[in-house]
Design a protein around this motif. Structure first.
Motif, mmCIF file in Angstrom:
data_model
loop_
_atom_site.group_PDB
_atom_site.id
_atom_site.type_symbol
_atom_site.label_atom_id
_atom_site.label_comp_id
_atom_site.label_asym_id
_atom_site.label_seq_id
_atom_site.Cartn_x
_atom_site.Cartn_y
_atom_site.Cartn_z
ATOM 1 N N GLY A 1 0.812 -1.207 0.000
ATOM 2 C CA GLY A 1 0.000 0.000 0.000
ATOM 3 C C GLY A 1 0.844 1.253 0.000
ATOM 4 N N VAL A 2 0.382 2.261 0.712
ATOM 5 C CA VAL A 2 1.052 3.558 0.759
ATOM 6 C C VAL A 2 2.209 3.507 1.759
ATOM 7 C CG1 VAL A 2 0.767 6.004 1.296
ATOM 8 C CG2 VAL A 2 -1.072 4.745 0.130
ATOM 9 N N ILE A 3 3.374 3.944 1.331
ATOM 10 C CA ILE A 3 4.554 3.962 2.197
ATOM 11 C C ILE A 3 4.934 5.417 2.469
ATOM 12 C CG2 ILE A 3 6.926 3.200 2.509
ATOM 13 C CD1 ILE A 3 4.873 0.947 2.313
ATOM 14 N N GLY A 4 5.128 5.751 3.726
ATOM 15 C CA GLY A 4 5.484 7.105 4.112
ATOM 16 C C GLY A 4 6.788 7.160 4.869
ATOM 17 N N ALA A 5 7.029 8.287 5.528
ATOM 18 C CA ALA A 5 8.278 8.498 6.242
ATOM 19 C C ALA A 5 8.450 7.546 7.417
ATOM 20 C CB ALA A 5 8.356 9.951 6.746
ATOM 21 N N ARG A 6 7.336 7.018 7.937
ATOM 22 C CA ARG A 6 7.408 6.102 9.075
ATOM 23 C C ARG A 6 7.003 4.680 8.685
ATOM 24 N NH1 ARG A 6 7.449 7.820 14.196
ATOM 25 N NH2 ARG A 6 5.826 6.340 14.808
ATOM 26 N N VAL B 1 -11.936 16.147 -1.956
ATOM 27 C CA VAL B 1 -12.455 17.186 -2.854
ATOM 28 C C VAL B 1 -11.646 17.147 -4.144
ATOM 29 C CG1 VAL B 1 -12.826 19.651 -3.198
ATOM 30 C CG2 VAL B 1 -13.182 18.649 -0.934
ATOM 31 N N GLY B 2 -12.304 16.824 -5.241
ATOM 32 C CA GLY B 2 -11.615 16.721 -6.520
ATOM 33 C C GLY B 2 -11.827 15.352 -7.135
ATOM 34 N N GLU B 3 -11.050 15.042 -8.148
ATOM 35 C CA GLU B 3 -11.157 13.766 -8.838
ATOM 36 C C GLU B 3 -10.482 12.659 -8.030
ATOM 37 O OE1 GLU B 3 -12.904 13.356 -11.570
ATOM 38 O OE2 GLU B 3 -13.384 15.514 -11.606
ATOM 39 N N LEU B 4 -11.059 11.458 -8.090
ATOM 40 C CA LEU B 4 -10.466 10.327 -7.385
ATOM 41 C C LEU B 4 -9.048 10.055 -7.872
ATOM 42 C CD1 LEU B 4 -13.462 7.807 -7.245
ATOM 43 C CD2 LEU B 4 -12.709 9.417 -5.479
ATOM 44 N N SER B 5 -8.808 10.294 -9.149
ATOM 45 C CA SER B 5 -7.477 10.054 -9.704
ATOM 46 C C SER B 5 -6.423 10.999 -9.136
ATOM 47 C CB SER B 5 -7.516 10.194 -11.230
ATOM 48 O OG SER B 5 -7.975 11.488 -11.604
ATOM 49 N N ASP B 6 -6.871 12.077 -8.476
ATOM 50 C CA ASP B 6 -5.931 13.040 -7.894
ATOM 51 C C ASP B 6 -5.557 12.702 -6.455
ATOM 52 O OD1 ASP B 6 -5.822 14.618 -10.185
ATOM 53 O OD2 ASP B 6 -7.576 15.789 -9.596
ATOM 54 N N LEU B 7 -6.212 11.732 -5.849
ATOM 55 C CA LEU B 7 -5.986 11.423 -4.436
ATOM 56 C C LEU B 7 -4.538 11.059 -4.096
ATOM 57 C CD1 LEU B 7 -9.212 9.418 -3.490
ATOM 58 C CD2 LEU B 7 -8.560 11.698 -2.699
ATOM 59 N N PRO B 8 -3.792 10.394 -4.979
ATOM 60 C CA PRO B 8 -2.405 10.057 -4.607
ATOM 61 C C PRO B 8 -1.554 11.254 -4.223
ATOM 62 C CG PRO B 8 -3.067 8.755 -6.491
ATOM 63 C CD PRO B 8 -4.176 9.746 -6.252
ATOM 64 N N GLU B 9 -1.857 12.440 -4.744
ATOM 65 C CA GLU B 9 -1.031 13.606 -4.434
ATOM 66 C C GLU B 9 -1.160 14.013 -2.968
ATOM 67 O OE1 GLU B 9 1.531 16.867 -4.683
ATOM 68 O OE2 GLU B 9 1.304 15.043 -5.846
ATOM 69 N N ILE B 10 -2.383 14.165 -2.494
ATOM 70 C CA ILE B 10 -2.551 14.569 -1.097
ATOM 71 C C ILE B 10 -2.143 13.441 -0.159
ATOM 72 C CG2 ILE B 10 -5.011 13.924 -1.059
ATOM 73 C CD1 ILE B 10 -5.435 16.260 0.882
ATOM 74 N N VAL B 11 -2.408 12.209 -0.520
ATOM 75 C CA VAL B 11 -1.985 11.077 0.304
ATOM 76 C C VAL B 11 -0.465 11.036 0.399
ATOM 77 C CG1 VAL B 11 -1.896 8.548 0.382
ATOM 78 C CG2 VAL B 11 -4.066 9.712 -0.074
ATOM 79 N N ARG B 12 0.220 11.254 -0.722
ATOM 80 C CA ARG B 12 1.680 11.265 -0.720
ATOM 81 C C ARG B 12 2.225 12.369 0.178
ATOM 82 N NH1 ARG B 12 5.438 14.299 -2.894
ATOM 83 N NH2 ARG B 12 3.928 15.541 -4.077
ATOM 84 N N ARG B 13 1.636 13.562 0.081
ATOM 85 C CA ARG B 13 2.120 14.699 0.872
ATOM 86 C C ARG B 13 1.954 14.430 2.368
ATOM 87 N NH1 ARG B 13 1.725 19.657 -1.883
ATOM 88 N NH2 ARG B 13 2.449 20.636 0.054
ATOM 89 N N TYR B 14 0.814 13.896 2.749
ATOM 90 C CA TYR B 14 0.593 13.549 4.165
ATOM 91 C C TYR B 14 1.574 12.461 4.615
ATOM 92 C CZ TYR B 14 -3.940 16.019 4.612
ATOM 93 O OH TYR B 14 -4.935 16.949 4.697
ATOM 94 N N ALA B 15 1.731 11.428 3.782
ATOM 95 C CA ALA B 15 2.586 10.303 4.158
ATOM 96 C C ALA B 15 4.031 10.743 4.355
ATOM 97 C CB ALA B 15 2.497 9.209 3.089
ATOM 98 N N GLU B 16 4.499 11.661 3.527
ATOM 99 C CA GLU B 16 5.876 12.137 3.639
ATOM 100 C C GLU B 16 6.126 12.890 4.941
ATOM 101 O OE1 GLU B 16 6.410 14.446 0.116
ATOM 102 O OE2 GLU B 16 6.990 12.716 -1.121
ATOM 103 N N LEU B 17 5.066 13.403 5.554
ATOM 104 C CA LEU B 17 5.215 14.131 6.815
ATOM 105 C C LEU B 17 5.311 13.192 8.013
ATOM 106 C CD1 LEU B 17 2.732 17.086 6.214
ATOM 107 C CD2 LEU B 17 5.228 17.183 6.254
#
Length: 319
Positions: A9-14, A268-284
């Motif tokens: 799945g999604v991999i982040g800083a932790r 808020v926005g297109e489902l295809s755009d979700l990886p961007e906000i998820v990536r930004r949160y995960a990197e934090l």
């Protein structure tokens, strides 16, 4: 129960980030008990980690209280927020149907977990100042036991003065009482009751996450709870909150590893755009991300499948 750390799945800083969905069950004909079980199994099969359900005891036709989360970061550009709630006479209002109601969180958690094998269930969030700490401590402990330890207790102070008045609870002192109740509930689980016999023994207590992003909420999360659960923050706002959280954690003699942080947002926005906000949160460095997608009874399985695929969850293929 499977270990989420070994799943893809999604991999982040932790490390691996748990991805949850925020939705509701109200007992209406189209969201009855059968729907609840089907929805839960679809969520699990798509590769999500949990379902988080909001709490309101009562809804009202008109509010003088202002809903505190009317804006959400855009999926494609999380640094920008967009208003998504209705506004009446200049005041943001909570979204609800004319005959809106919600099932009880605790009993819903048991049903959802009984219909699945690994899915977690969390409150998003329980209105803590409306509770008696001893009753709540036993209820939450019981639910954690009945769900095989798959229950998370998100708590908050609440924002609706109308709801507090209807429940005969003082709205003005809810913040102070919330902090006292976090200490009282977690203390009861550690055997710190000042009177009476012990609560049921042998049950693992759920983790308590404090919702909200006010300075007081972040302080409660860092000093008294097991985690923090902010909502609708931009990455910059989340980063600021995390820095403040770590200061409180260090001051209380704990480490960041002692806390579980989940960032929640309205999609808020297109489902295809979700990886961007998820990536930004995960990197934090968050441990989990909860998404409110406002799915219907007719499209939830298709929406889940699309989101799982675009995020590369176990139930879908990476884009």
């Amino acid at each position: 129960m499977s270990d989420s750390s070994t799943r893809g799945g999604v991999i982040g800083a932790r490390g691996r980030v748990e991805i949850g969905l925020v939705d509701l069950f109200d007992g209406s004909p189209e969201r009855d008990l059968d729907f609840m079980a089907e929805f839960a199994r679809a969520t699990e099969n798509a590769g999500f980690d949990g379902i988080w359900m909001p709490e309101h005891i009562l809804f009202f036709e008109r509010y003088d209280s202002v809903y505190p989360y009317p804006e959400a970061p855009l999926a494609a550009n999380p640094d920008v927020k967009e208003r998504h709630n209705k506004v009446v006479e200049g005041k943001a209002q909570v979204e609800s149907a004319p005959d809106q109601g919600l099932l009880d969180l605790f009993q819903t958690a048991v049903e959802v977990c009984a219909a699945t094998t690994r899915l977690r269930f969390g409150s998003s969030v329980l209105l803590l100042p409306l509770r008696n700490p001893r009753i709540l401590a036993r209820e939450a402990l019981t639910v954690a036991e009945l769900t095989g330890g798959r229950f998370d207790l998100g708590v908050g102070v609440g924002w609706s003065a109308e709801e507090f008045a209807a429940c005969e609870s003082d709205f003005r002192t809810r913040g102070r009482r919330c902090e006292q109740l976090v200490h009282a509930v977690t203390g009861a689980w550690r055997g710190g009751l000042d009177e009476g016999r012990a609560l049921p023994v042998g049950c693992r207590a759920p983790r308590v996450l404090v919702g909200g992003h006010s300075p007081a909420a972040i302080r409660r999360a860092g000093t008294a709870a097991d985690g923090w659960y902010p909502w609708n923050l931009t990455p910059a706002e989340l980063a600021d909150g995390l820095r403040t959280l770590e200061e409180h954690v260090e001051a209380s003699g704990r480490s960041r590893d002692d806390l579980h942080v989940i960032a929640g947002f309205r999609g808020v926005g297109e489902l295809s755009d979700l990886p961007e906000i998820v990536r930004r949160y995960a990197e934090l460095g968050v441990d989990g991300i909860n998404i409110s997608l406002r799915m219907t009874a007719d499209n939830y399985d298709e929406v889940m499948a699309e989101v799982a695929q675009t995020l590369g969850l176990d139930g879908g293929e990476a884009r």
